[in-house]
Design an enzyme around this catalytic site. Structure first.
Site, mmCIF file in Angstrom:
data_model
loop_
_atom_site.group_PDB
_atom_site.id
_atom_site.type_symbol
_atom_site.label_atom_id
_atom_site.label_comp_id
_atom_site.label_asym_id
_atom_site.label_seq_id
_atom_site.Cartn_x
_atom_site.Cartn_y
_atom_site.Cartn_z
ATOM 1 N N HIS A 1 36.991 -64.228 -2.722
ATOM 2 C CA HIS A 1 35.909 -64.221 -3.710
ATOM 3 C C HIS A 1 35.978 -65.411 -4.657
ATOM 4 O O HIS A 1 37.024 -65.705 -5.234
ATOM 5 C CB HIS A 1 35.949 -62.938 -4.533
ATOM 6 C CG HIS A 1 34.948 -62.921 -5.654
ATOM 7 N ND1 HIS A 1 33.590 -62.879 -5.429
ATOM 8 C CD2 HIS A 1 35.104 -62.978 -7.001
ATOM 9 C CE1 HIS A 1 32.956 -62.891 -6.588
ATOM 10 N NE2 HIS A 1 33.845 -62.951 -7.554
ATOM 11 N N ASP B 1 27.512 -63.064 2.477
ATOM 12 C CA ASP B 1 27.268 -62.332 1.241
ATOM 13 C C ASP B 1 26.032 -61.443 1.368
ATOM 14 O O ASP B 1 24.942 -61.911 1.720
ATOM 15 C CB ASP B 1 27.047 -63.323 0.092
ATOM 16 C CG ASP B 1 28.201 -63.289 -0.902
ATOM 17 O OD1 ASP B 1 29.257 -62.747 -0.553
ATOM 18 O OD2 ASP B 1 28.032 -63.817 -2.018
ATOM 19 N N ASP B 2 26.213 -60.160 1.090
ATOM 20 C CA ASP B 2 25.106 -59.215 0.948
ATOM 21 C C ASP B 2 24.304 -58.988 2.225
ATOM 22 O O ASP B 2 23.154 -58.542 2.156
ATOM 23 C CB ASP B 2 24.152 -59.648 -0.172
ATOM 24 C CG ASP B 2 24.873 -59.761 -1.515
ATOM 25 O OD1 ASP B 2 25.772 -58.957 -1.750
ATOM 26 O OD2 ASP B 2 24.526 -60.661 -2.299
ATOM 27 N N CYS C 1 32.166 -57.682 -4.557
ATOM 28 C CA CYS C 1 32.661 -58.716 -3.652
ATOM 29 C C CYS C 1 34.188 -58.829 -3.639
ATOM 30 O O CYS C 1 34.822 -58.740 -2.595
ATOM 31 C CB CYS C 1 32.026 -60.050 -4.033
ATOM 32 S SG CYS C 1 32.407 -61.381 -2.914
#
Length: 208
Positions: free
Chosen positions: A127, A34-35, A73
């Protein structure tokens, strides 16, 4: 230059991989974070220390022009797993189930499984609450309570209501094995080391 996956496989750089795949099917480990951007040593960053990812990059292929298809996402992960752009999936938010407009489209791990692969997912690949939209032989989160973790207040470092398994940006005295991502990594290693008569496609999803 923009290439489709089929065109990429026709390029000279892909020839050695194609030859190896013809001789014996390759194991595939897909790591999703994530990210995470390209602030990594293997991309020339002189501040971030990322020796493990750097070693993986040295043994594989590094993509210098790869981008998320959407700045959220669920749309990005649905696009990656389905092989379709967001204007086709029509997933533009984090609340619409991935298969709302796709029906029974074959997702990436389902394609591998149909072609004789063992497939396993630990952590976040699709997700949020939509992990069951994709079929795997093993599909799980590396569960367990974080030692010393407490519920976070609204507006704090973590989302309210997630209890003792919060995923937060804070320093702790816990060992890596006691943190959610540490447990995910160790479970993936277990799946990689299991003896089986087929190659694997494993999805390892880290949160922080």
């Amino acid at each position: 230059m923009i290439l489709s996956r089929r065109e990429l496989l026709r390029t000279a750089g892909a020839a050695p991989l194609a030859a190896r795949a013809a001789a014996g099917r390759l194991n595939v480990l897909m790591i999703a974070v994530d990210d995470l951007n390209n602030r990594l040593g293997c991309y020339g960053d002189h501040v971030v220390q990322s020796p493990n990812i750097d070693r993986l990059a040295a043994r594989g292929a590094r993509f210098d022009s790869a981008y998320c298809n959407y700045p959220l996402c669920n749309p990005s992960r649905t696009s990656l797993l389905s092989g379709r752009r967001p204007d086709t999936t029509r997933i533009f938010d984090n609340t619409t189930p991935p298969r709302t407009h796709l029906g029974n489209v074959v997702m990436l791990p389902e394609h591998f499984r149909a072609n004789g692969y063992f497939t396993g997912r630990v952590g976040k690949i699709a997700h949020g609450a939509f992990e069951d939209a994709v079929s795997w032989d093993v599909s799980e989160f590396a569960s367990g309570r974080r030692p010393g973790a407490t519920a976070r207040k609204k507006g704090g470092a973590g989302a309210a209501g997630r209890g003792a398994n919060n995923l937060v940006w804070e320093a702790t005295n816990n060992s890596d094995a006691e943190e959610p991502d540490g447990r995910t990594a160790r479970r993936i290693v277990q799946l990689m080391e299991e003896k089986r008569d087929k190659p694997f496609f494993l999805g390892c999803g880290f949160h922080k």
